[in-house]
Design a protein around this motif. Structure first.
Motif, short mmCIF file in Angstrom:
data_model
loop_
_atom_site.label_atom_id
_atom_site.label_comp_id
_atom_site.label_asym_id
_atom_site.label_seq_id
_atom_site.Cartn_x
_atom_site.Cartn_y
_atom_site.Cartn_z
N ALA A 27 45.61 39.50 34.30
CA ALA A 27 45.73 38.06 34.05
C ALA A 27 45.00 37.25 35.11
O ALA A 27 44.39 36.21 34.81
CB ALA A 27 47.20 37.65 34.00
N ARG A 31 42.26 34.33 34.76
CA ARG A 31 42.51 32.99 35.28
C ARG A 31 41.46 32.56 36.31
O ARG A 31 41.04 31.40 36.32
CB ARG A 31 43.91 32.95 35.92
N TYR A 62 55.47 35.06 36.18
CA TYR A 62 54.20 34.41 36.50
C TYR A 62 53.89 34.43 37.99
O TYR A 62 52.71 34.34 38.39
CB TYR A 62 54.21 32.96 35.99
N ASP A 114 51.37 27.14 32.20
CA ASP A 114 50.10 27.79 31.86
C ASP A 114 50.07 29.24 32.34
O ASP A 114 49.58 30.14 31.64
CB ASP A 114 48.93 27.03 32.49
N ASP A 117 52.38 31.37 30.12
CA ASP A 117 51.74 31.66 28.83
C ASP A 117 50.65 32.72 28.98
O ASP A 117 50.54 33.63 28.14
CB ASP A 117 51.13 30.38 28.24
N LEU A 118 49.86 32.60 30.03
CA LEU A 118 48.78 33.57 30.24
C LEU A 118 49.33 34.95 30.50
O LEU A 118 48.84 35.95 29.93
CB LEU A 118 47.90 33.13 31.42
N LYS A 121 50.50 36.39 27.29
CA LYS A 121 49.38 36.71 26.40
C LYS A 121 48.70 38.01 26.81
O LYS A 121 48.37 38.86 25.96
CB LYS A 121 48.36 35.57 26.42
#
Length: 210
Positions: A27, A31, A62, A114, A117-118, A121
């Motif tokens: 991730a 990003r 996160y 954000d 969510d990332l 995903k």
């Protein structure tokens, strides 16, 4: 009269540090691609190794992304974008994470939602492409699957992990099916509030919350 057990997931039932660290590296590459340009497998392996050490500070998934980037800046001073990375050590992260996190979030102009969510995903994509590898990056602690299968008490899972990931690991790795309404994951509220909700449910009257 019986007992109701509301169980945390990561670090209690399941050792997910390997998967969460690898997912965080994936991730982080998405990003911050420019920062990871040229980062080789040796550096990635070092980051994952350090993630095992700093894992105790993580409350929500996160944060793994933030730690990956912070470790990278510690490893490669020339790409430092935060004021806290210079001279920082793993012990410094462990002792001061609650103070460091808001600083780097502001300096990197990041948004919690954000990043959540990332992270989700990236995990979803990994599961879709190679479920077996994603599952095998986790492990349940010895005896946990059998304890869950043969428990006579009512069990709930209360975790900061997103519910779909806890559910997948319970089914695929532990061979246990927990009803969706008994898995309280990220987004259902703070753990204390969830526990209070469980205590108020009519079907739990007469049960002792352990």
């Amino acid at each position: 009269m019986g007992d109701l057990y509301a169980l945390d997931f990561d670090g209690v039932l399941c050792d997910s540090c390997g998967e969460s660290s690898l997912s965080a590296v994936k991730a982080a590459r998405v990003r911050w691609p420019a920062l990871f340009d040229g980062v080789d497998s040796t550096t990635e392996d070092w980051i994952v190794d350090q993630m095992y050490k700093v894992r105790p500070v993580v409350e929500t998934g996160y944060e793994n992304l933030l730690l990956v980037r912070l470790l990278l800046e510690m490893r490669i001073p020339s790409i430092q974008k935060s004021t806290v990375a210079e001279g920082l050590t793993v012990d410094g992260i462990l002792e001061n994470w609650s103070k460091l996190k808001p600083v780097i979030m502001e300096e990197w102009t990041e948004n919690r939602d954000d990043l959540v969510d990332l992270f989700g995903k990236v995990r979803d994509e990994w599961m879709e492409k190679d479920l077996a590898t994603w599952v095998s990056a986790n492990r349940f602690y010895p005896g946990v699957p059998d304890a869950l299968k043969f428990a006579s008490s009512r069990l709930y899972i209360v975790t900061t992990k997103q519910s779909r990931f806890a559910d997948a690991l319970l089914r695929e790795l532990a061979g246990v099916t927990v009803l969706p309404e008994r898995i309280y994951g990220l987004g259902t509220g703070p753990k204390v509030e969830v526990l209070k909700q469980l205590q108020k449910k009519p079907e739990h009257q007469g049960l002792r919350l352990q």
